[in-house]
Write a protein that holds these residues in place. Structure first.
Motif, short mmCIF file in Angstrom:
data_model
loop_
_atom_site.label_atom_id
_atom_site.label_comp_id
_atom_site.label_asym_id
_atom_site.label_seq_id
_atom_site.Cartn_x
_atom_site.Cartn_y
_atom_site.Cartn_z
N ALA A 7 0.82 -1.21 0.00
CA ALA A 7 0.00 0.00 0.00
C ALA A 7 0.85 1.27 0.00
CB ALA A 7 -0.94 -0.01 1.21
N ARG A 8 2.07 1.19 0.55
CA ARG A 8 2.96 2.35 0.55
C ARG A 8 3.50 2.66 -0.84
NH1 ARG A 8 6.75 0.81 5.80
NH2 ARG A 8 5.06 0.72 7.35
N LEU A 9 3.40 1.72 -1.74
CA LEU A 9 3.95 1.89 -3.08
C LEU A 9 2.92 2.44 -4.07
CD1 LEU A 9 5.87 -1.52 -3.31
CD2 LEU A 9 6.73 0.69 -2.49
N GLU A 10 1.74 2.80 -3.57
CA GLU A 10 0.71 3.34 -4.46
C GLU A 10 1.18 4.64 -5.11
OE1 GLU A 10 -1.91 1.79 -5.26
OE2 GLU A 10 -2.03 0.24 -3.73
N ASP A 11 0.79 4.82 -6.37
CA ASP A 11 1.17 6.00 -7.14
C ASP A 11 -0.09 6.58 -7.77
OD1 ASP A 11 2.20 7.92 -8.78
OD2 ASP A 11 3.66 6.64 -9.78
N PRO A 12 -0.47 7.82 -7.42
CA PRO A 12 -1.70 8.41 -8.00
C PRO A 12 -1.63 8.55 -9.52
CG PRO A 12 -0.41 10.06 -6.80
CD PRO A 12 0.19 8.73 -6.49
N LEU A 17 -0.96 0.25 -11.48
CA LEU A 17 0.37 -0.33 -11.65
C LEU A 17 1.44 0.26 -10.74
CD1 LEU A 17 0.34 -0.46 -15.55
CD2 LEU A 17 -0.18 -2.32 -13.97
N GLY A 18 1.06 1.02 -9.72
CA GLY A 18 2.05 1.64 -8.84
C GLY A 18 3.05 0.65 -8.25
N PRO A 19 2.59 -0.38 -7.51
CA PRO A 19 3.54 -1.33 -6.91
C PRO A 19 4.34 -2.13 -7.94
CG PRO A 19 1.40 -1.45 -5.83
CD PRO A 19 1.22 -0.60 -7.04
N THR A 20 3.70 -2.55 -9.03
CA THR A 20 4.43 -3.34 -10.01
C THR A 20 5.47 -2.50 -10.75
OG1 THR A 20 2.71 -2.96 -11.69
CG2 THR A 20 2.52 -4.94 -10.33
N LEU A 21 5.16 -1.24 -11.02
CA LEU A 21 6.15 -0.37 -11.67
C LEU A 21 7.33 -0.11 -10.73
CD1 LEU A 21 4.03 2.28 -13.62
CD2 LEU A 21 5.27 0.30 -14.51
N TRP A 22 7.06 0.00 -9.44
CA TRP A 22 8.15 0.15 -8.47
C TRP A 22 9.07 -1.07 -8.53
CZ3 TRP A 22 9.42 -3.08 -4.43
CH2 TRP A 22 10.44 -2.63 -3.59
N GLY A 23 8.46 -2.26 -8.58
CA GLY A 23 9.26 -3.48 -8.66
C GLY A 23 10.05 -3.57 -9.95
N SER A 104 -2.84 3.88 -17.40
CA SER A 104 -2.90 4.87 -16.32
C SER A 104 -3.72 6.08 -16.72
CB SER A 104 -1.48 5.29 -15.94
OG SER A 104 -0.73 4.19 -15.48
N THR A 105 -3.58 6.55 -17.96
CA THR A 105 -4.33 7.72 -18.42
C THR A 105 -5.83 7.42 -18.46
OG1 THR A 105 -2.45 8.44 -19.76
CG2 THR A 105 -4.60 9.38 -20.30
N LEU A 106 -6.18 6.25 -18.97
CA LEU A 106 -7.60 5.88 -19.06
C LEU A 106 -8.21 5.76 -17.67
CD1 LEU A 106 -10.02 5.00 -20.75
CD2 LEU A 106 -9.15 2.65 -20.65
N GLU A 107 -7.51 5.12 -16.75
CA GLU A 107 -8.06 4.95 -15.40
C GLU A 107 -8.22 6.29 -14.68
OE1 GLU A 107 -7.12 0.53 -13.78
OE2 GLU A 107 -5.58 2.03 -13.42
N ARG A 108 -7.24 7.16 -14.82
CA ARG A 108 -7.35 8.47 -14.16
C ARG A 108 -8.56 9.25 -14.69
NH1 ARG A 108 -1.74 8.96 -15.16
NH2 ARG A 108 -2.20 10.58 -16.70
N SER A 109 -8.76 9.23 -15.99
CA SER A 109 -9.90 9.95 -16.58
C SER A 109 -11.22 9.33 -16.14
CB SER A 109 -9.79 9.96 -18.11
OG SER A 109 -9.89 8.64 -18.62
N GLN A 110 -11.26 8.02 -15.99
CA GLN A 110 -12.50 7.36 -15.55
C GLN A 110 -12.79 7.64 -14.08
OE1 GLN A 110 -11.50 3.33 -16.65
NE2 GLN A 110 -12.52 3.46 -18.63
N LEU A 111 -11.76 7.61 -13.25
CA LEU A 111 -11.96 7.86 -11.83
C LEU A 111 -12.34 9.31 -11.54
CD1 LEU A 111 -8.97 5.76 -10.39
CD2 LEU A 111 -11.40 5.20 -10.24
N GLU A 112 -11.88 10.24 -12.37
CA GLU A 112 -12.20 11.66 -12.17
C GLU A 112 -13.69 11.93 -12.34
OE1 GLU A 112 -9.75 13.76 -14.89
OE2 GLU A 112 -7.92 13.58 -13.67
N LYS A 113 -14.38 11.10 -13.12
CA LYS A 113 -15.82 11.30 -13.34
C LYS A 113 -16.65 10.89 -12.12
CE LYS A 113 -15.37 10.56 -18.31
NZ LYS A 113 -15.75 9.70 -19.47
N LYS A 114 -16.03 10.08 -11.22
CA LYS A 114 -16.67 9.66 -9.97
C LYS A 114 -18.00 8.94 -10.20
CE LYS A 114 -14.47 13.30 -7.25
NZ LYS A 114 -13.40 12.38 -6.79
N ASP A 115 -18.07 8.19 -11.29
CA ASP A 115 -19.24 7.36 -11.54
C ASP A 115 -19.18 6.13 -10.63
OD1 ASP A 115 -21.58 6.51 -13.35
OD2 ASP A 115 -20.20 4.81 -13.54
N LYS A 116 -20.26 5.82 -9.95
CA LYS A 116 -20.26 4.77 -8.95
C LYS A 116 -19.92 3.40 -9.55
CE LYS A 116 -23.08 2.64 -5.31
NZ LYS A 116 -24.41 2.64 -4.63
#
Length: 402
Positions: A7-12, A17-23, A104-116
């Motif tokens: 969880a510490r390796l999360e990347d906004p 892919l935050g933890p896997t990219l760190w690895g 990452s770009t697609l997920e960020r744009s989808q999460l910004e819409k805050k659709d449940k």
């Protein structure tokens, strides 16, 4: 505890892919920035390639001893896969960057819409990917420790063998068997190889764990996005039980069409960099499952060697199964993604919208499936076929020995 560390390796910037990219970056495969660190990591990868050459050289010299050759073949094939994964990831870095940036770009744009619905699906496959990442890291860590400490266990397992080793009658146990230009049975040569092989095991374990965890996370992404596409297709013409306007319905159809087009495009790029590695992996798995079974049933194999072979065999089959399972899930989901539009309120719309529905349905019928080279697909059927083939080879070789 491992989940807290992950969880510490999360990347906004990279929600999935935050933890896997760190690895990947820690083991020198993900190289987004140029500089001295890239040169050092590439030198390490080149050193691993030279070590692989020494394994093949040793395999040639010991070819007259079938049991020793089979054991050495296990390490050689595993190292071959590690070098192939690291080398192709570095060489095809541009394509990997395209896929990762798209995800990452697609997920960020989808999460910004805050659709449940969207957030629920993304959070679901992200949580699943984290669990798989933890499982991979634990599995590979156990394998590395088993391999590194197997010689110590063999040394301590029998007092008679220990005395023979100390007297110089039989050689001390090795982690692996690789060629070196000096006597590796003497004190300096032996300890040099112990250190070298321990470092190689750590390197190879990190390569396998991070490459596989990243790949499975990407497969989970495609599966989750197809599930999201199904959910969006069901609500093309209505929202909370009310029909939307013509312009809104056309915009939703356009978004679903573009969403699926982008998934098809980047899944092909992902498959192009994954397919050669998986072809090599499938071939090696077929050989090594058979070889490991032979080593397990040989009467001259010690208890510690059998424990190592059993753990190695479990890790090999588990990794292959996870690849085939997740690829099969993506294919299954892409097969049913077009059903979403026919579960919508298309029948309440006009003729022009219905024509668009037919066109969208034709686009959504295109499936996504990942391959192992040009010869086979990564599915559960392939996994079962590999196990059957390995068992057939084992039975044939066992009869010939008898």
């Amino acid at each position: 505890m491992l989940k807290k560390y992950v969880a510490r390796l999360e990347d906004p910037n990279h929600p999935l892919l935050g933890p896997t990219l760190w690895g990947l970056q820690s083991w020198g495969m993900w190289q987004p920035n140029s500089g001295q660190s890239r040169i050092i990591y590439n030198l390490i990868h080149f050193a691993a390639l030279l070590f692989l050459v020494s394994l093949y050289a040793e395999l040639w010299f010991i070819r007259a001893d079938p049991e020793l050759a089979l054991k050495n073949l296990s390490y050689t094939m595993l190292t071959t896969v590690c070098v192939a994964k690291a080398g192709t990831f570095v060489l095809w870095q541009t394509y990997w960057q395209d896929v990762i940036q798209f995800v990452s770009t697609l997920e960020r744009s989808q999460l910004e819409k805050k659709d449940k619905t969207t957030c629920t699906i993304i959070e679901g496959y992200t949580k699943y990917s984290r669990n798989v990442t933890c499982f991979y890291w634990i599995l590979v860590t156990a394998t590395v420790f088993t391999v590194v400490f197997a010689p110590l266990g063999e040394f301590l397992s029998s007092s008679e063998q220990r005395e023979l080793m100390l007297n110089g009658t039989i050689p001390f146990p090795e982690i692996m068997s690789s060629w070196v230009p000096f006597d590796k049975t003497k004190r300096f040569g032996y300890w040099f190889q112990i250190v070298e092989h321990s470092v190689i095991c750590l390197y190879g374990g990190g390569i396998v764990a991070n490459y596989d965890a990243n790949t499975v996370a990407l497969m989970s992404f495609f599966c989750g996005q197809l599930e999201l596409l199904v959910a969006n297709s069901k609500r093309l013409f209505s929202e909370d039980g009310k029909l939307v306007s013509y312009s809104e319905a056309m915009e939703r159809i356009k978004q679903c069409h573009m969403h699926h087009l982008s998934l098809i495009k980047y899944s092909k790029i992902f498959n192009s960099v994954l397919s050669p590695v998986m072809f090599l992996y499938v071939v090696i798995c077929s050989l090594m499952i058979c070889a490991s079974a032979i080593l397990l049933t040989k009467g001259t194999t010690t208890t510690m060697q059998r424990m190592w072979v059993a753990e190695y065999l479990v890790a090999l089959i588990s990794q292959l199964f996870l690849y085939c399972w997740h690829s099969n899930q993506v294919y299954f989901m892409s097969e049913r993604v077009d059903r979403g539009i026919y579960e919508s309120e298309w029948w309440q719309c006009g003729v022009r919208l219905r024509r668009c529905v037919v066109l969208l349905g034709g686009q959504l019928r295109k499936t996504i499936i990942f391959q192992a080279g040009p010869f086979t697909n990564l599915t559960i059927a392939t996994f079962i076929a590999i196990l059957k083939g390995s068992y057939s080879y084992y039975t044939l070789l066992s009869k010939n020995e008898g």
